[in-house]
Design a protein around this motif. Structure first.
Motif, PDB file in Angstrom:
ATOM      1  N   THR A  63       0.796  -1.232   0.000  1.00 34.13           N
ATOM      2  CA  THR A  63       0.000   0.000   0.000  1.00 34.13           C
ATOM      3  C   THR A  63       0.823   1.273   0.000  1.00 34.13           C
ATOM      4  OG1 THR A  63      -0.186  -0.045   2.411  1.00 34.13           O
ATOM      5  CG2 THR A  63      -1.944  -1.113   1.168  1.00 34.13           C
ATOM      6  N   GLY A  64       2.150   1.151   0.075  1.00 39.75           N
ATOM      7  CA  GLY A  64       3.008   2.327   0.101  1.00 39.75           C
ATOM      8  C   GLY A  64       3.231   2.794   1.525  1.00 39.75           C
ATOM      9  N   TYR A  65       4.310   3.505   1.699  1.00 42.03           N
ATOM     10  CA  TYR A  65       4.708   3.973   3.031  1.00 42.03           C
ATOM     11  C   TYR A  65       3.656   4.903   3.637  1.00 42.03           C
ATOM     12  CZ  TYR A  65       7.345   6.450   6.622  1.00 42.03           C
ATOM     13  OH  TYR A  65       7.756   6.996   7.802  1.00 42.03           O
ATOM     14  N   GLN A  66       3.231   5.898   2.873  1.00 43.77           N
ATOM     15  CA  GLN A  66       2.309   6.909   3.398  1.00 43.77           C
ATOM     16  C   GLN A  66       0.970   6.312   3.815  1.00 43.77           C
ATOM     17  OE1 GLN A  66       3.331   9.834   4.190  1.00 43.77           O
ATOM     18  NE2 GLN A  66       5.290   9.688   3.149  1.00 43.77           N
ATOM     19  N   ALA A  67       0.450   5.388   3.023  1.00 41.58           N
ATOM     20  CA  ALA A  67      -0.879   4.824   3.293  1.00 41.58           C
ATOM     21  C   ALA A  67      -0.863   3.756   4.387  1.00 41.58           C
ATOM     22  CB  ALA A  67      -1.468   4.242   2.009  1.00 41.58           C
ATOM     23  N   THR A  68       0.278   3.190   4.666  1.00 40.08           N
ATOM     24  CA  THR A  68       0.365   2.132   5.676  1.00 40.08           C
ATOM     25  C   THR A  68       0.269   2.729   7.072  1.00 40.08           C
ATOM     26  OG1 THR A  68       1.731   0.736   4.258  1.00 40.08           O
ATOM     27  CG2 THR A  68       1.813   0.290   6.608  1.00 40.08           C
ATOM     28  N   LYS A  69      -0.570   2.110   7.892  1.00 41.48           N
ATOM     29  CA  LYS A  69      -0.720   2.531   9.279  1.00 41.48           C
ATOM     30  C   LYS A  69      -0.052   1.489  10.178  1.00 41.48           C
ATOM     31  CE  LYS A  69      -5.124   4.891   8.500  1.00 41.48           C
ATOM     32  NZ  LYS A  69      -4.846   5.128   7.141  1.00 41.48           N
ATOM     33  N   MET A  70       0.318   1.900  11.357  1.00 42.70           N
ATOM     34  CA  MET A  70       0.940   0.970  12.294  1.00 42.70           C
ATOM     35  C   MET A  70      -0.009  -0.183  12.621  1.00 42.70           C
ATOM     36  SD  MET A  70       4.067   1.803  12.816  1.00 42.70           S
ATOM     37  CE  MET A  70       4.636   1.169  14.389  1.00 42.70           C
ATOM     38  N   THR A  71      -1.317   0.080  12.626  1.00 40.56           N
ATOM     39  CA  THR A  71      -2.275  -1.001  12.871  1.00 40.56           C
ATOM     40  C   THR A  71      -2.224  -2.046  11.753  1.00 40.56           C
ATOM     41  OG1 THR A  71      -4.021   0.358  11.888  1.00 40.56           O
ATOM     42  CG2 THR A  71      -3.890   0.334  14.290  1.00 40.56           C
ATOM     43  N   ASP A  72      -1.963  -1.605  10.516  1.00 33.13           N
ATOM     44  CA  ASP A  72      -1.824  -2.540   9.393  1.00 33.13           C
ATOM     45  C   ASP A  72      -0.629  -3.467   9.624  1.00 33.13           C
ATOM     46  OD1 ASP A  72      -3.931  -1.174   8.085  1.00 33.13           O
ATOM     47  OD2 ASP A  72      -2.505   0.171   7.087  1.00 33.13           O
ATOM     48  N   ILE A  73       0.463  -2.878  10.067  1.00 34.79           N
ATOM     49  CA  ILE A  73       1.689  -3.657  10.300  1.00 34.79           C
ATOM     50  C   ILE A  73       1.482  -4.614  11.467  1.00 34.79           C
ATOM     51  CG2 ILE A  73       4.134  -3.515  10.945  1.00 34.79           C
ATOM     52  CD1 ILE A  73       4.111  -0.709   9.504  1.00 34.79           C
ATOM     53  N   ALA A  74       0.850  -4.137  12.540  1.00 34.82           N
ATOM     54  CA  ALA A  74       0.590  -5.006  13.693  1.00 34.82           C
ATOM     55  C   ALA A  74      -0.282  -6.183  13.280  1.00 34.82           C
ATOM     56  CB  ALA A  74      -0.087  -4.199  14.803  1.00 34.82           C
ATOM     57  N   ARG A  75      -1.328  -5.909  12.506  1.00 36.89           N
ATOM     58  CA  ARG A  75      -2.215  -6.976  12.040  1.00 36.89           C
ATOM     59  C   ARG A  75      -1.446  -7.981  11.183  1.00 36.89           C
ATOM     60  NH1 ARG A  75      -5.559  -4.122   9.179  1.00 36.89           N
ATOM     61  NH2 ARG A  75      -6.611  -3.302  11.003  1.00 36.89           N
ATOM     62  N   ALA A  76      -0.632  -7.490  10.260  1.00 34.46           N
ATOM     63  CA  ALA A  76       0.140  -8.378   9.372  1.00 34.46           C
ATOM     64  C   ALA A  76       1.155  -9.203  10.160  1.00 34.46           C
ATOM     65  CB  ALA A  76       0.843  -7.560   8.292  1.00 34.46           C
ATOM     66  N   ALA A  77       1.687  -8.632  11.242  1.00 32.32           N
ATOM     67  CA  ALA A  77       2.674  -9.342  12.066  1.00 32.32           C
ATOM     68  C   ALA A  77       2.006 -10.259  13.094  1.00 32.32           C
ATOM     69  CB  ALA A  77       3.579  -8.342  12.781  1.00 32.32           C
ATOM     70  N   GLY A  78       0.682 -10.092  13.246  1.00 30.31           N
ATOM     71  CA  GLY A  78      -0.042 -10.923  14.206  1.00 30.31           C
ATOM     72  C   GLY A  78       0.209 -10.527  15.654  1.00 30.31           C
ATOM     73  N   VAL A  79       0.423  -9.219  15.863  1.00 31.71           N
ATOM     74  CA  VAL A  79       0.647  -8.724  17.224  1.00 31.71           C
ATOM     75  C   VAL A  79      -0.285  -7.548  17.487  1.00 31.71           C
ATOM     76  CG1 VAL A  79       3.074  -9.439  17.239  1.00 31.71           C
ATOM     77  CG2 VAL A  79       2.496  -7.105  16.542  1.00 31.71           C
TER      78      VAL A  79
END
Length: 195
Positions: free
Chosen positions: A25-41
Motif C-alpha cells: 500500500t506504500g509507506y504513506q498509506a500504511t498505518k501501524m495497525t496494518d503492520i501489527a495486524r500483518a505481524a499478528g501482534v
C-alpha cells in the motif's frame, strides 16, 4: 507461566510484515495497525519493538544494505579482472533483485531521513574501500591500470553502477534489452579499468 518470546525472531517478523505492508500500500498509506495486524501482534506490542514507521524504514534500509554487504563479502577476492567482473555481475544481480519496489515504494520515503543517508553512505564507503583493496591487488598483478588511485576507480565504478541500477529499476530489468545494457556497462567498466 509467562510466554517466552524470542525478541530477535519477533523483530524479524515485524520487519517482514512492515516490508509487505509498505510494498502493498506504500509507506504513506500504511498505518501501524496494518503492520501489527500483518505481524499478528497487538499495536502496543508493535511499539515495544519500534518507535514508528520511520524506525521500521531505517531498520529495513539497514537490513537490506547489511545483507548485501554480507553477500558481497562472501565473494572470493578476484585474482584477475575477469574474476572481478564476474563478482561485479553477481553483485548487480544480488542488488537488483526486487530493486524497483524496494527502492521506490518501500525504502524511498526513508531516504529523506539523515539517518538513512548515513546508513547508505556507510555502505558505499565500505564498498569503495572493499573494491579499492581489490583494485590495488589487481593493479599490482598488472590486471588493471596502475596509473589511477584505487579508491578513485572504486568510486567511479560505484557511480556507474548507481546509474545502471536506477535505469534498470525504472525499466524492465528482466528484458533482453536490459541485459544488453547491463553487459555493455560491464564492458565499459572493464575497458576503463584496463586503461
Amino acid at each position: 507461566m509467562p510466554k517466552i518470546v524470542d525478541k530477535d525472531k519477533m523483530r524479524a517478523e515485524i520487519l517482514e510484515a512492515a516490508m509487505m505492508c509498505f510494498a502493498r500500500t506504500g509507506y504513506q498509506a500504511t498505518k501501524m495497525t496494518d503492520i501489527a495486524r500483518a505481524a499478528g501482534v497487538a499495536k502496543g506490542t508493535l511499539y515495544l519493538y519500534c518507535d514508528g514507521k520511520d524506525d521500521l524504514i531505517l531498520s529495513l534500509i539497514g537490513q537490506y544494505f547489511d545483507g548485501l554487504r554480507g553477500q558481497i563479502t562472501l565473494l572470493p577476492a578476484p585474482q584477475t579482472l575477469e574474476l572481478y567482473l564476474d563478482g561485479l555481475r553477481q553483485t548487480v544481480i544480488l542488488a537488483q533483485r526486487d530493486m524497483t519496489s524496494l527502492i521506490f515504494e518501500v525504502l524511498g520515503p526513508g531516504f529523506k531521513d539523515p539517518r538513512a543517508v548515513e546508513i547508505i553512505d556507510g555502505f558505499f564507503d565500505w564498498l569503495a574501500r572493499h573494491w579499492a583493496e581489490h583494485f590495488a591487488d589487481l593493479a599490482e598483478a598488472q590486471e588493471i591500470r596502475a596509473d589511477c588511485d584505487p579508491m578513485a576507480l572504486a568510486r567511479a565504478v560505484i557511480a556507474m553502477l548507481d546509474g545502471v541500477f536506477l535505469h534498470l529499476s525504472l525499466f524492465d530489468a528482466g528484458s533482453k534489452i536490459a541485459t544488453l545494457r547491463r553487459e555493455t556497462a560491464f564492458t565499459m567498466i572493464a575497458s576503463g579499468l584496463r586503461g
